[in-house]
Design a protein around this motif. Structure first.
Motif, PDB file in Angstrom:
ATOM      1  N   TRP A 168      31.320 -16.022   9.541  1.00 57.04           N
ATOM      2  CA  TRP A 168      32.355 -16.925  10.408  1.00 57.04           C
ATOM      3  C   TRP A 168      31.756 -17.580  11.518  1.00 57.04           C
ATOM      4  CZ3 TRP A 168      32.798 -15.035  15.215  1.00 57.04           C
ATOM      5  CH2 TRP A 168      32.495 -13.603  15.561  1.00 57.04           C
TER       6      TRP A 168
ATOM      7  N   VAL B 283      35.888 -24.085  16.820  1.00 60.98           N
ATOM      8  CA  VAL B 283      36.676 -23.003  16.696  1.00 60.98           C
ATOM      9  C   VAL B 283      37.476 -22.976  15.479  1.00 60.98           C
ATOM     10  CG1 VAL B 283      38.861 -21.707  17.826  1.00 60.98           C
ATOM     11  CG2 VAL B 283      36.897 -22.509  19.089  1.00 60.98           C
TER      12      VAL B 283
ATOM     13  N   LEU C  11      37.725 -20.249  12.778  1.00 55.93           N
ATOM     14  CA  LEU C  11      38.994 -19.200  12.441  1.00 55.93           C
ATOM     15  C   LEU C  11      39.422 -19.405  10.860  1.00 55.93           C
ATOM     16  CD1 LEU C  11      41.433 -20.054  15.451  1.00 55.93           C
ATOM     17  CD2 LEU C  11      39.940 -17.871  15.117  1.00 55.93           C
TER      18      LEU C  11
ATOM     19  N   LEU D 169      39.813 -16.098   9.191  1.00 56.78           N
ATOM     20  CA  LEU D 169      41.278 -15.547   8.888  1.00 56.78           C
ATOM     21  C   LEU D 169      41.514 -15.875   7.462  1.00 56.78           C
ATOM     22  CD1 LEU D 169      43.164 -17.057  12.260  1.00 56.78           C
ATOM     23  CD2 LEU D 169      42.145 -14.604  11.691  1.00 56.78           C
TER      24      LEU D 169
END
Length: 250
Positions: free
Chosen positions: A4, A184, A188, A192
């Protein structure tokens, strides 16, 4: 390095193309015709990337229905948001291939211009983050497509802000912030969506692909045509072929 975190760094790298374009628009007298060539080439790269890297992968992982639904939703979302933004002063955020905007047009809301850039950048970055496999690396074609398409946007928008009298601190602050948001979003997206069902990922990927295709058809190709005219199709084809070769060799 965590996957990530790597995804976030790749997203930041792709978003940095906005800063490069902004720097070129601020300091270099780049002819509008050159920007139009870049835009037409980038349109071909994007079409190739969404066809072979996004839609195809979404259909394989989530099925035809989920992919079709997401694709249509993405296109509808882009068209609706683009129309809303156009009424608030962002219609010319990607008009680099056209004639120089008037001073009134250049004074369009900075917030609206930033929102317009985010409209394109966030889904692209999410898709970029999803293209980072567990073993590391990145979808080279998606990265190249996002990077190339970001340059004309940063270039044209910063040139308009400069003409409107915006200081350099404002212009580069806006684009640096958007580049960070892209990083970002990629982070994410990978973090996620790592454990969600394949059909969900397929819908999200297809949403981004549909939005990108709508953006190419609604903005990039028409505006490139203003300067490249009959060469638009050829330049776009070269961009598509270059992306396809890169994807096959990558």
């Amino acid at each position: 390095m965590a996957v990530w975190l790597e995804a976030g760094l790749w997203g930041l790298l792709a978003g940095s193309a906005l800063l490069l374009g902004a720097a070129a628009g601020w300091w270099l007298p780049v002819p509008a015709a050159v920007v139009a060539w870049v835009m037409a080439f980038g349109a071909g790269v994007l079409v190739s990337a969404l066809a072979f890297e996004l839609v195809d992968e979404a259909e394989r992982s989530g099925g035809l229905f989920a992919t079709s639904l997401g694709f249509l939703l993405g296109a509808c979302a882009y068209v609706a948001a683009n129309e809303l933004l156009s009424r608030r002063g962002a219609r010319h955020r990607k008009r680099s291939a056209r004639v120089q905007p008037s001073e009134d047009e250049a004074k369009g809301s900075g917030v609206a211009i930033a929102i317009g850039a985010l409209l394109d950048g966030i889904p692209e970055s999410v898709v970029l983050g999803l293209s980072v496999p567990s073993g590391g690396g990145v979808g080279v074609t998606v990265l190249a497509a996002v990077f190339i398409s970001n340059v004309p946007e940063g270039l044209s928008s910063s040139a308009g802000m400069k003409r409107a009298g915006r200081p350099a601190s404002y212009v580069f602050g806006v684009w640096a912030g958007i580049a960070v948001v892209c990083g970002v979003a990629a982070l994410l997206g990978r973090l996620l969506l790592d454990e969600v069902p394949p059909a969900t990922v397929a819908v999200i990927t297809a949403v981004a692909a549909g939005g990108i295709l709508a953006m190419v058809a609604d903005t990039m190709i028409p505006e490139a045509f203003q300067r490249t005219h009959v060469l638009t199709g050829l330049i776009t084809t070269v961009g598509f072929l270059s992306s396809f070769i890169l994807q096959r060799w990558g």
